[in-house]
Design a protein around this motif. Sequence first.
Motif, PDB file in Angstrom:
ATOM      1  N   MET A  65     -50.334 -39.948  15.692  1.00  0.00           N
ATOM      2  CA  MET A  65     -49.353 -41.019  15.787  1.00  0.00           C
ATOM      3  C   MET A  65     -48.272 -40.765  14.752  1.00  0.00           C
ATOM      4  O   MET A  65     -48.562 -40.410  13.612  1.00  0.00           O
ATOM      5  CB  MET A  65     -50.009 -42.377  15.532  1.00  0.00           C
ATOM      6  N   ALA A  66     -47.036 -40.930  15.163  1.00  0.00           N
ATOM      7  CA  ALA A  66     -45.906 -40.791  14.252  1.00  0.00           C
ATOM      8  C   ALA A  66     -45.067 -42.058  14.374  1.00  0.00           C
ATOM      9  O   ALA A  66     -44.818 -42.543  15.471  1.00  0.00           O
ATOM     10  CB  ALA A  66     -45.075 -39.565  14.620  1.00  0.00           C
ATOM     11  N   VAL A  67     -44.677 -42.603  13.239  1.00  0.00           N
ATOM     12  CA  VAL A  67     -43.837 -43.800  13.215  1.00  0.00           C
ATOM     13  C   VAL A  67     -42.519 -43.424  12.546  1.00  0.00           C
ATOM     14  O   VAL A  67     -42.510 -42.904  11.434  1.00  0.00           O
ATOM     15  CB  VAL A  67     -44.528 -44.949  12.444  1.00  0.00           C
ATOM     16  N   HIS A  68     -41.425 -43.650  13.243  1.00  0.00           N
ATOM     17  CA  HIS A  68     -40.091 -43.375  12.722  1.00  0.00           C
ATOM     18  C   HIS A  68     -39.395 -44.717  12.507  1.00  0.00           C
ATOM     19  O   HIS A  68     -39.301 -45.517  13.428  1.00  0.00           O
ATOM     20  CB  HIS A  68     -39.274 -42.541  13.709  1.00  0.00           C
ATOM     21  N   VAL A  69     -38.930 -44.949  11.283  1.00  0.00           N
ATOM     22  CA  VAL A  69     -38.224 -46.197  10.969  1.00  0.00           C
ATOM     23  C   VAL A  69     -36.837 -45.828  10.468  1.00  0.00           C
ATOM     24  O   VAL A  69     -36.692 -44.969   9.596  1.00  0.00           O
ATOM     25  CB  VAL A  69     -38.981 -47.012   9.893  1.00  0.00           C
ATOM     26  N   ARG A  70     -35.826 -46.464  11.029  1.00  0.00           N
ATOM     27  CA  ARG A  70     -34.448 -46.228  10.606  1.00  0.00           C
ATOM     28  C   ARG A  70     -33.908 -47.530  10.038  1.00  0.00           C
ATOM     29  O   ARG A  70     -33.818 -48.539  10.738  1.00  0.00           O
ATOM     30  CB  ARG A  70     -33.601 -45.784  11.790  1.00  0.00           C
ATOM     31  N   ALA A  71     -33.565 -47.499   8.755  1.00  0.00           N
ATOM     32  CA  ALA A  71     -33.040 -48.691   8.086  1.00  0.00           C
ATOM     33  C   ALA A  71     -31.586 -48.450   7.724  1.00  0.00           C
ATOM     34  O   ALA A  71     -31.181 -47.322   7.433  1.00  0.00           O
ATOM     35  CB  ALA A  71     -33.855 -48.996   6.836  1.00  0.00           C
ATOM     36  N   VAL A  72     -30.805 -49.517   7.759  1.00  0.00           N
ATOM     37  CA  VAL A  72     -29.382 -49.421   7.431  1.00  0.00           C
ATOM     38  C   VAL A  72     -29.003 -50.576   6.513  1.00  0.00           C
ATOM     39  O   VAL A  72     -29.684 -51.595   6.463  1.00  0.00           O
ATOM     40  CB  VAL A  72     -28.500 -49.462   8.707  1.00  0.00           C
ATOM     41  N   GLN A  73     -27.900 -50.381   5.774  1.00  0.00           N
ATOM     42  CA  GLN A  73     -27.344 -51.474   4.983  1.00  0.00           C
ATOM     43  C   GLN A  73     -26.715 -52.434   5.966  1.00  0.00           C
ATOM     44  O   GLN A  73     -25.818 -52.069   6.719  1.00  0.00           O
ATOM     45  CB  GLN A  73     -26.306 -50.952   3.983  1.00  0.00           C
ATOM     46  N   ASP A  74     -27.182 -53.651   5.998  1.00  0.00           N
ATOM     47  CA  ASP A  74     -26.723 -54.623   6.984  1.00  0.00           C
ATOM     48  C   ASP A  74     -25.540 -55.405   6.436  1.00  0.00           C
ATOM     49  O   ASP A  74     -25.269 -55.421   5.240  1.00  0.00           O
ATOM     50  CB  ASP A  74     -27.872 -55.577   7.334  1.00  0.00           C
ATOM     51  N   GLU A  75     -24.843 -56.055   7.343  1.00  0.00           N
ATOM     52  CA  GLU A  75     -23.782 -56.962   6.919  1.00  0.00           C
ATOM     53  C   GLU A  75     -24.421 -58.143   6.202  1.00  0.00           C
ATOM     54  O   GLU A  75     -25.548 -58.533   6.496  1.00  0.00           O
ATOM     55  CB  GLU A  75     -23.011 -57.460   8.140  1.00  0.00           C
ATOM     56  N   LEU A  76     -23.682 -58.689   5.250  1.00  0.00           N
ATOM     57  CA  LEU A  76     -24.205 -59.826   4.503  1.00  0.00           C
ATOM     58  C   LEU A  76     -24.304 -61.041   5.404  1.00  0.00           C
ATOM     59  O   LEU A  76     -23.436 -61.261   6.261  1.00  0.00           O
ATOM     60  CB  LEU A  76     -23.297 -60.142   3.313  1.00  0.00           C
ATOM     61  N   PRO A  77     -25.329 -61.844   5.211  1.00  0.00           N
ATOM     62  CA  PRO A  77     -25.416 -63.082   5.977  1.00  0.00           C
ATOM     63  C   PRO A  77     -24.239 -63.995   5.629  1.00  0.00           C
ATOM     64  O   PRO A  77     -23.641 -63.899   4.555  1.00  0.00           O
ATOM     65  CB  PRO A  77     -26.737 -63.706   5.508  1.00  0.00           C
ATOM     66  N   ALA A  78     -23.907 -64.888   6.551  1.00  0.00           N
ATOM     67  CA  ALA A  78     -22.745 -65.769   6.372  1.00  0.00           C
ATOM     68  C   ALA A  78     -22.833 -66.574   5.076  1.00  0.00           C
ATOM     69  O   ALA A  78     -21.830 -66.760   4.376  1.00  0.00           O
ATOM     70  CB  ALA A  78     -22.624 -66.701   7.570  1.00  0.00           C
ATOM     71  N   GLY A  79     -24.009 -67.049   4.732  1.00  0.00           N
ATOM     72  CA  GLY A  79     -24.165 -67.830   3.492  1.00  0.00           C
ATOM     73  C   GLY A  79     -23.867 -67.018   2.253  1.00  0.00           C
ATOM     74  O   GLY A  79     -23.244 -67.507   1.304  1.00  0.00           O
ATOM     75  N   THR A  80     -24.289 -65.757   2.244  1.00  0.00           N
ATOM     76  CA  THR A  80     -24.023 -64.895   1.092  1.00  0.00           C
ATOM     77  C   THR A  80     -22.539 -64.575   1.003  1.00  0.00           C
ATOM     78  O   THR A  80     -21.957 -64.561  -0.088  1.00  0.00           O
ATOM     79  CB  THR A  80     -24.852 -63.599   1.192  1.00  0.00           C
ATOM     80  N   GLU A  81     -21.902 -64.341   2.146  1.00  0.00           N
ATOM     81  CA  GLU A  81     -20.454 -64.101   2.149  1.00  0.00           C
ATOM     82  C   GLU A  81     -19.705 -65.329   1.620  1.00  0.00           C
ATOM     83  O   GLU A  81     -18.749 -65.203   0.858  1.00  0.00           O
ATOM     84  CB  GLU A  81     -19.967 -63.767   3.553  1.00  0.00           C
ATOM     85  N   ARG A  82     -20.152 -66.478   2.012  1.00  0.00           N
ATOM     86  CA  ARG A  82     -19.501 -67.718   1.543  1.00  0.00           C
ATOM     87  C   ARG A  82     -19.679 -67.869   0.034  1.00  0.00           C
ATOM     88  O   ARG A  82     -18.744 -68.252  -0.687  1.00  0.00           O
ATOM     89  CB  ARG A  82     -20.122 -68.914   2.279  1.00  0.00           C
ATOM     90  N   LEU A  83     -20.881 -67.585  -0.464  1.00  0.00           N
ATOM     91  CA  LEU A  83     -21.152 -67.644  -1.900  1.00  0.00           C
ATOM     92  C   LEU A  83     -20.227 -66.701  -2.652  1.00  0.00           C
ATOM     93  O   LEU A  83     -19.622 -67.078  -3.670  1.00  0.00           O
ATOM     94  CB  LEU A  83     -22.614 -67.296  -2.190  1.00  0.00           C
ATOM     95  N   LEU A  84     -20.080 -65.480  -2.153  1.00  0.00           N
ATOM     96  CA  LEU A  84     -19.198 -64.516  -2.818  1.00  0.00           C
ATOM     97  C   LEU A  84     -17.739 -64.981  -2.768  1.00  0.00           C
ATOM     98  O   LEU A  84     -16.989 -64.790  -3.728  1.00  0.00           O
ATOM     99  CB  LEU A  84     -19.353 -63.133  -2.182  1.00  0.00           C
ATOM    100  N   GLY A  85     -17.346 -65.620  -1.657  1.00  0.00           N
ATOM    101  CA  GLY A  85     -15.984 -66.154  -1.565  1.00  0.00           C
ATOM    102  C   GLY A  85     -15.724 -67.231  -2.613  1.00  0.00           C
ATOM    103  O   GLY A  85     -14.666 -67.259  -3.246  1.00  0.00           O
ATOM    104  N   ILE A  86     -16.687 -68.112  -2.793  1.00  0.00           N
ATOM    105  CA  ILE A  86     -16.559 -69.179  -3.801  1.00  0.00           C
ATOM    106  C   ILE A  86     -16.492 -68.570  -5.194  1.00  0.00           C
ATOM    107  O   ILE A  86     -15.675 -68.980  -6.039  1.00  0.00           O
ATOM    108  CB  ILE A  86     -17.725 -70.178  -3.682  1.00  0.00           C
ATOM    109  N   LEU A  87     -17.341 -67.558  -5.439  1.00  0.00           N
ATOM    110  CA  LEU A  87     -17.329 -66.910  -6.755  1.00  0.00           C
ATOM    111  C   LEU A  87     -16.011 -66.177  -6.998  1.00  0.00           C
ATOM    112  O   LEU A  87     -15.502 -66.161  -8.126  1.00  0.00           O
ATOM    113  CB  LEU A  87     -18.512 -65.957  -6.882  1.00  0.00           C
TER     114      LEU A  87
END
Length: 192
Positions: free
Chosen positions: A158-180
């Motif tokens: 059995m072989a398991v291949h996992v591909r992970a990527v840097q995801d876009e920030l969730p809307a709440g985190t983007e809003r927090l960064l905007g306020i900051l």
Amino acid sequence: MALGDELSSIDFKSMIGGPLDAVVRAQAQSAQTSVDFIKAVGFEQDSNEPTMITFSYMKALESTDDDGNTTVTPTKYDLTVPILTMLPIPFIRVEETTIDFNAKINSVQESTTSSSHDLNTKLSAKGGWGPISAKLSASYSYKKSTSASSKIERTYSMAVHVRAVQDELPAGTERLLGILENSIQEVPSNSQ
């Protein structure tokens, strides 16, 4: 055991579900790591206020007097920025998971049966002065021999291949960064 029985005895639920469960748990752990990072780096532990960093720099200020003469005066400014707006926030998501399962089952069954029958008879007659005597001797033998051998060889991979990527920030985190970002201040320094 038939080949179909061999395949039906494999616990596909665990073999496929196990890696998928691990991927879901890894995704949850990644999200928790992002939350921990934001709390540890972005906010003061005791006051829960944003962690700010201040930079000092010189800026040339121009002023014009009543006669139209321009004067350039170097002035020191302080720029206060929330540190969280300057750092990449780790937010990893699993984009793709592939599970490859290979089963190779070799089943060899051999069966050999042999039998033999043997009948031996013997007749002897004897003559003489008195009554006739005869002697009959018979023997019968039966021999049956059975041998069976079975060999089953199983190979699983059995072989398991996992591909992970840097995801876009969730809307709440983007809003927090905007306020900051709105809290960034540029002011003349008090120490000139």
